[in-house]
Design a protein around this motif. Structure first.
Motif, PDB file in Angstrom:
ATOM      1  N   GLY A 200      20.335  57.491  42.029  1.00 52.11           N
ATOM      2  CA  GLY A 200      20.530  57.789  43.444  1.00 52.11           C
ATOM      3  C   GLY A 200      21.101  56.665  44.276  1.00 52.11           C
ATOM      4  O   GLY A 200      21.194  56.786  45.505  1.00 52.11           O
ATOM      5  N   GLN A 201      21.495  55.552  43.644  1.00 49.26           N
ATOM      6  CA  GLN A 201      22.058  54.431  44.402  1.00 49.26           C
ATOM      7  C   GLN A 201      23.484  54.778  44.875  1.00 49.26           C
ATOM      8  O   GLN A 201      24.247  55.409  44.153  1.00 49.26           O
ATOM      9  N   PRO A 202      23.837  54.355  46.093  1.00 47.99           N
ATOM     10  CA  PRO A 202      25.204  54.580  46.574  1.00 47.99           C
ATOM     11  C   PRO A 202      26.203  53.770  45.741  1.00 47.99           C
ATOM     12  O   PRO A 202      25.991  52.581  45.491  1.00 47.99           O
ATOM     13  N   ILE A 203      27.273  54.415  45.328  1.00 49.84           N
ATOM     14  CA  ILE A 203      28.286  53.795  44.481  1.00 49.84           C
ATOM     15  C   ILE A 203      29.663  53.975  45.119  1.00 49.84           C
ATOM     16  O   ILE A 203      30.027  55.090  45.512  1.00 49.84           O
ATOM     17  N   ILE A 204      30.412  52.891  45.208  1.00 49.54           N
ATOM     18  CA  ILE A 204      31.809  52.938  45.628  1.00 49.54           C
ATOM     19  C   ILE A 204      32.642  52.460  44.449  1.00 49.54           C
ATOM     20  O   ILE A 204      32.490  51.328  43.996  1.00 49.54           O
ATOM     21  N   ARG A 205      33.484  53.338  43.928  1.00 48.06           N
ATOM     22  CA  ARG A 205      34.329  52.989  42.797  1.00 48.06           C
ATOM     23  C   ARG A 205      35.758  52.749  43.271  1.00 48.06           C
ATOM     24  O   ARG A 205      36.327  53.592  43.966  1.00 48.06           O
ATOM     25  N   CYS A 206      36.323  51.607  42.894  1.00 53.33           N
ATOM     26  CA  CYS A 206      37.722  51.298  43.167  1.00 53.33           C
ATOM     27  C   CYS A 206      38.422  51.111  41.828  1.00 53.33           C
ATOM     28  O   CYS A 206      38.039  50.221  41.055  1.00 53.33           O
ATOM     29  N   ARG A 207      39.422  51.934  41.573  1.00 52.20           N
ATOM     30  CA  ARG A 207      40.121  51.876  40.289  1.00 52.20           C
ATOM     31  C   ARG A 207      41.386  51.036  40.415  1.00 52.20           C
ATOM     32  O   ARG A 207      42.192  51.223  41.334  1.00 52.20           O
ATOM     33  N   LEU A 208      41.567  50.092  39.486  1.00 51.52           N
ATOM     34  CA  LEU A 208      42.780  49.278  39.429  1.00 51.52           C
ATOM     35  C   LEU A 208      43.536  49.632  38.152  1.00 51.52           C
ATOM     36  O   LEU A 208      42.976  49.591  37.054  1.00 51.52           O
ATOM     37  N   ARG A 209      44.802  49.971  38.307  1.00 50.77           N
ATOM     38  CA  ARG A 209      45.616  50.367  37.146  1.00 50.77           C
ATOM     39  C   ARG A 209      45.988  49.164  36.288  1.00 50.77           C
ATOM     40  O   ARG A 209      46.113  49.262  35.072  1.00 50.77           O
ATOM     41  N   ASP A 210      46.190  48.017  36.910  1.00 48.34           N
ATOM     42  CA  ASP A 210      46.481  46.772  36.210  1.00 48.34           C
ATOM     43  C   ASP A 210      46.077  45.621  37.122  1.00 48.34           C
ATOM     44  O   ASP A 210      45.619  45.837  38.249  1.00 48.34           O
ATOM     45  N   LEU A 211      46.246  44.393  36.647  1.00 45.36           N
ATOM     46  CA  LEU A 211      45.765  43.239  37.413  1.00 45.36           C
ATOM     47  C   LEU A 211      46.447  43.104  38.767  1.00 45.36           C
ATOM     48  O   LEU A 211      45.840  42.617  39.733  1.00 45.36           O
ATOM     49  N   TYR A 212      47.699  43.536  38.875  1.00 42.60           N
ATOM     50  CA  TYR A 212      48.421  43.347  40.131  1.00 42.60           C
ATOM     51  C   TYR A 212      47.910  44.251  41.254  1.00 42.60           C
ATOM     52  O   TYR A 212      48.225  44.020  42.422  1.00 42.60           O
ATOM     53  N   ASP A 213      47.096  45.241  40.905  1.00 40.00           N
ATOM     54  CA  ASP A 213      46.470  46.039  41.958  1.00 40.00           C
ATOM     55  C   ASP A 213      45.480  45.224  42.791  1.00 40.00           C
ATOM     56  O   ASP A 213      45.032  45.695  43.849  1.00 40.00           O
ATOM     57  N   VAL A 214      45.132  44.013  42.352  1.00 38.30           N
ATOM     58  CA  VAL A 214      44.244  43.183  43.184  1.00 38.30           C
ATOM     59  C   VAL A 214      44.912  42.875  44.521  1.00 38.30           C
ATOM     60  O   VAL A 214      44.219  42.662  45.530  1.00 38.30           O
ATOM     61  N   GLY A 215      46.255  42.854  44.561  1.00 33.82           N
ATOM     62  CA  GLY A 215      46.937  42.649  45.837  1.00 33.82           C
ATOM     63  C   GLY A 215      46.568  43.729  46.836  1.00 33.82           C
ATOM     64  O   GLY A 215      46.298  43.451  48.012  1.00 33.82           O
ATOM     65  N   GLY A 216      46.528  44.973  46.377  1.00 32.75           N
ATOM     66  CA  GLY A 216      46.113  46.056  47.251  1.00 32.75           C
ATOM     67  C   GLY A 216      44.650  45.968  47.627  1.00 32.75           C
ATOM     68  O   GLY A 216      44.267  46.247  48.768  1.00 32.75           O
ATOM     69  N   GLU A 217      43.813  45.569  46.669  1.00 37.33           N
ATOM     70  CA  GLU A 217      42.380  45.451  46.969  1.00 37.33           C
ATOM     71  C   GLU A 217      42.114  44.367  48.004  1.00 37.33           C
ATOM     72  O   GLU A 217      41.213  44.490  48.830  1.00 37.33           O
ATOM     73  N   TRP A 218      42.886  43.271  47.948  1.00 42.17           N
ATOM     74  CA  TRP A 218      42.729  42.262  48.993  1.00 42.17           C
ATOM     75  C   TRP A 218      42.826  42.908  50.371  1.00 42.17           C
ATOM     76  O   TRP A 218      41.953  42.720  51.211  1.00 42.17           O
ATOM     77  N   PHE A 219      43.894  43.688  50.564  1.00 42.26           N
ATOM     78  CA  PHE A 219      44.090  44.261  51.902  1.00 42.26           C
ATOM     79  C   PHE A 219      43.034  45.320  52.201  1.00 42.26           C
ATOM     80  O   PHE A 219      42.524  45.384  53.327  1.00 42.26           O
ATOM     81  N   ARG A 220      42.739  46.167  51.218  1.00 44.11           N
ATOM     82  CA  ARG A 220      41.740  47.212  51.469  1.00 44.11           C
ATOM     83  C   ARG A 220      40.430  46.595  51.972  1.00 44.11           C
ATOM     84  O   ARG A 220      39.834  47.055  52.948  1.00 44.11           O
ATOM     85  N   TRP A 221      39.976  45.524  51.293  1.00 45.57           N
ATOM     86  CA  TRP A 221      38.695  44.929  51.658  1.00 45.57           C
ATOM     87  C   TRP A 221      38.799  44.147  52.958  1.00 45.57           C
ATOM     88  O   TRP A 221      37.832  44.092  53.727  1.00 45.57           O
ATOM     89  N   GLU A 222      39.936  43.549  53.253  1.00 49.75           N
ATOM     90  CA  GLU A 222      40.120  42.882  54.550  1.00 49.75           C
ATOM     91  C   GLU A 222      40.043  43.894  55.684  1.00 49.75           C
ATOM     92  O   GLU A 222      39.348  43.682  56.690  1.00 49.75           O
ATOM     93  N   PHE A 223      40.772  44.992  55.535  1.00 47.82           N
ATOM     94  CA  PHE A 223      40.772  46.011  56.589  1.00 47.82           C
ATOM     95  C   PHE A 223      39.379  46.615  56.747  1.00 47.82           C
ATOM     96  O   PHE A 223      38.888  46.791  57.869  1.00 47.82           O
ATOM     97  N   ALA A 224      38.739  46.903  55.609  1.00 46.23           N
ATOM     98  CA  ALA A 224      37.406  47.496  55.660  1.00 46.23           C
ATOM     99  C   ALA A 224      36.399  46.559  56.317  1.00 46.23           C
ATOM    100  O   ALA A 224      35.522  46.993  57.078  1.00 46.23           O
ATOM    101  N   THR A 225      36.529  45.265  56.043  1.00 49.37           N
ATOM    102  CA  THR A 225      35.602  44.292  56.642  1.00 49.37           C
ATOM    103  C   THR A 225      35.781  44.241  58.149  1.00 49.37           C
ATOM    104  O   THR A 225      34.798  44.208  58.900  1.00 49.37           O
TER     105      THR A 225
END
Length: 544
Positions: free
Chosen positions: A343-368
């Motif tokens: 029952g724990q809340p889970i947020i899954r972020c899928r990365l297709r390859d290592l370069y998707d970390v560039g997108g995750e940087w922005f996603r987490w900056e905007f979300a913060t």
């Protein structure tokens, strides 16, 4: 148990979110929050524009970096052609965490420089970096937004002396600076004839600077495909644009989930990452802790916590799983599935390859940034960070007679843990050299605390964490149990043109941080580990 809501556009899924995420997003839409963020409207966070309107340059920085990419790549090729074999990043916090993550994530590329990151004043750590490189064939990046940060300043003095001894008057060509315009570091670069001074966009705070020169210069020198990385960042920025319906906006969805969960008491955000992304949580740690940990509020990020059975986790948790396709994900998949089933809340972020970390940087900056407005705080200042710095300077002045600051043991770990209340967490703060043995010992201690006391726990090496979770420790909720570790400093390292050594500076930083925590009425102890630091930590884990 709820069925995960899967959004194919941003490759994210949300499970067991105990709130109506769609209703939250609709309310944010009524307030026009996303559009106002892109308009750089400071009233999204606070009525006073101070430390807000001049901290939103990260929104468009990826596109601006792409316009300058040819110059950056040409510089990297020039450095390679000059015969350099290594590059050492001298920085702290926002200046070092993105390069550290990139170094750990992307394997060295043939023909490019080996990247080292120095963000500790511990003498053994400084010596270790110095012994790994040949000064005359190493490029040193002095990285500081303000150009006045103490640690990069003393690192420069130490390594400049080494290069000068090997090369004489041409030592400056082994140095590069990254800083804001018109800082003392820019002037230092001109005075010492640095190979290059990169002037960063001043409207970007350190923890939001991964896609700026602070992250991209060391990445390019190490052979990371910075063009591809920035294109992924820019693509995520476009997906988070105000023109995108808010229910399809990846950053808004993530930020609204984090904000509502935190306001509902689930304020411990635990990162679970695929092995090749293991240190992403250390980068996100500063972003979230320093942005949200103030005014007695905050989202506590937890990185690299050992796995434990589902019943070890309380109802103050939320888990973010960054899963990289094709990685060795079996253990993490099973752990996350068990947490979801519990029952724990889970947020899954899928990365297709290592370069998707560039997108995750922005996603987490905007979300913060968006979560900050939901918490009612300014996500771009760090009002408590300067306290430990000021205390460090005072301790150094008070011990100017050559005496080391007192770092003797000041409490008992089991007695501290016995004080825990629901909603508390443990922060392990290690002013010691990072070694495989120490990492292993600290992980054993973390697991013992989690399984025996069911307490969320974080671990940071000092003084790195002072520029990361240090803001949360003093400005966030008073729910922390703080354990400071120090050890015998071993062979000391002098700092040219300074009245103190690296050992004395490390000790002063530990004492200054301890005093700052005491001033905020935090529950804190210090344990001096002696000469056999890892052995002592293992013993503490067994005692728990």
């Amino acid at each position: 148990m709820s069925t995960p809501q899967i959004d194919a556009h941003d490759r994210a899924a949300y499970a067991n979110i105990p709130t109506d995420l769609d209703a939250t997003l609709a309310n944010l839409q009524v307030q026009n929050i996303v559009a106002r963020i892109w308009q750089k409207d400071h009233t999204v966070w606070k009525p006073d524009p101070k430390e807000i309107t001049n901290r939103l340059g990260w929104l468009t920085e990826a596109d601006e970096q792409l316009e300058k990419i040819d110059d950056l790549l040409a510089f990297a090729n020039q450095v390679r052609g000059a015969g350099f074999t290594d590059v050492v990043l001298l920085g702290m916090g926002g200046s070092s965490l993105a390069p550290f993550f990139l170094r750990q994530t992307f394997r060295k590329k043939k023909g490019y420089l080996r990247l080292h990151v120095l963000d500790s004043t511990t003498p053994a750590w400084v010596r270790r970096v110095a012994r790994k490189v040949k000064p005359e064939r190493t490029l040193f990046i002095v990285s500081s937004k303000s150009g006045t940060t103490l640690e990069p300043t003393v690192f420069f003095k130490y390594f400049y002396a080494l290069v000068q001894a090997a090369k004489g008057e041409s030592a400056g060509e082994n140095f590069v600076a990254i800083t804001d315009p018109a800082t003392p570091l820019q002037a230092l670069g001109a005075e010492h004839h640095f190979r290059r001074v990169f002037l960063n966009n001043p409207d970007i705070g350190g923890r939001y600077s991964a896609q700026s020169y602070f992250g991209m210069v060391p990445a390019a020198l190490a052979g990371v495909d910075v063009r591809e990385l920035l294109m992924r960042t820019a693509a995520m920025a476009a997906a988070c644009d105000a023109a995108v319906p808010i229910h399809e906006n990846p950053g808004a969805r993530l930020g609204s989930a984090l904000g509502t969960l935190a306001n509902a008491g689930r304020d411990k955000l635990t990162f679970i990452c695929s092995p090749d992304l293991a240190t992403f949580g250390l980068w996100a740690e500063q972003l979230l802790a320093e942005s949200t940990g103030k005014e007695g509020k905050g989202i506590l990020p937890i990185a690299l916590e050992p796995f434990a059975p589902p019943d070890a986790y309380g109802n103050d948790r939320v888990f973010a799983y960054l899963r990289l396709d094709g990685d060795h994900n079996g253990e993490a998949d099973r752990h996350v599935a068990a947490l979801e089933a519990a029952g724990q809340p889970i947020i899954r972020c899928r990365l297709r390859d290592l370069y998707d970390v560039g997108g995750e940087w922005f996603r987490w900056e905007f979300a913060t940034g968006l979560a900050g407005t939901m918490l009612g705080i300014n996500a771009f200042d760090q009002p408590n960070v300067a306290e430990s710095k000021d205390n460090t300077n005072r301790v150094l002045q008070e011990s100017s007679d050559g005496q080391m600051p007192d770092t003797s043991t000041s409490g008992d770990l089991n007695q501290l843990l016995a004080q825990a209340k629901p909603g508390d967490y443990v922060a392990l703060m290690a002013y010691v050299e990072e070694t495989p043995a120490m990492n292993s010992a600290l992980q054993k201690l973390r697991k013992a605390i989690l399984e025996r006391h069911r307490l969320p726990n974080t671990m940071g090496y000092g003084p790195r964490f002072l520029h990361s979770t240090g803001q949360f420790h003093k400005g966030g909720p008073n729910t922390g149990l703080f354990v400071q570790f120090v050890a015998d400093w071993g062979e000391d390292v002098p700092i040219p043109d300074e009245p103190f050594t690296f050992a004395k500076l490390s000790a002063a930083q530990a004492v200054g941080d301890y005093q700052s925590l005491e001033n905020h009425q935090r529950r804190v102890i210090r344990i001096h580990l002696g000469k056999r630091a890892a052995t002592m930590v293992n013993r503490l884990a067994k005692e728990i």
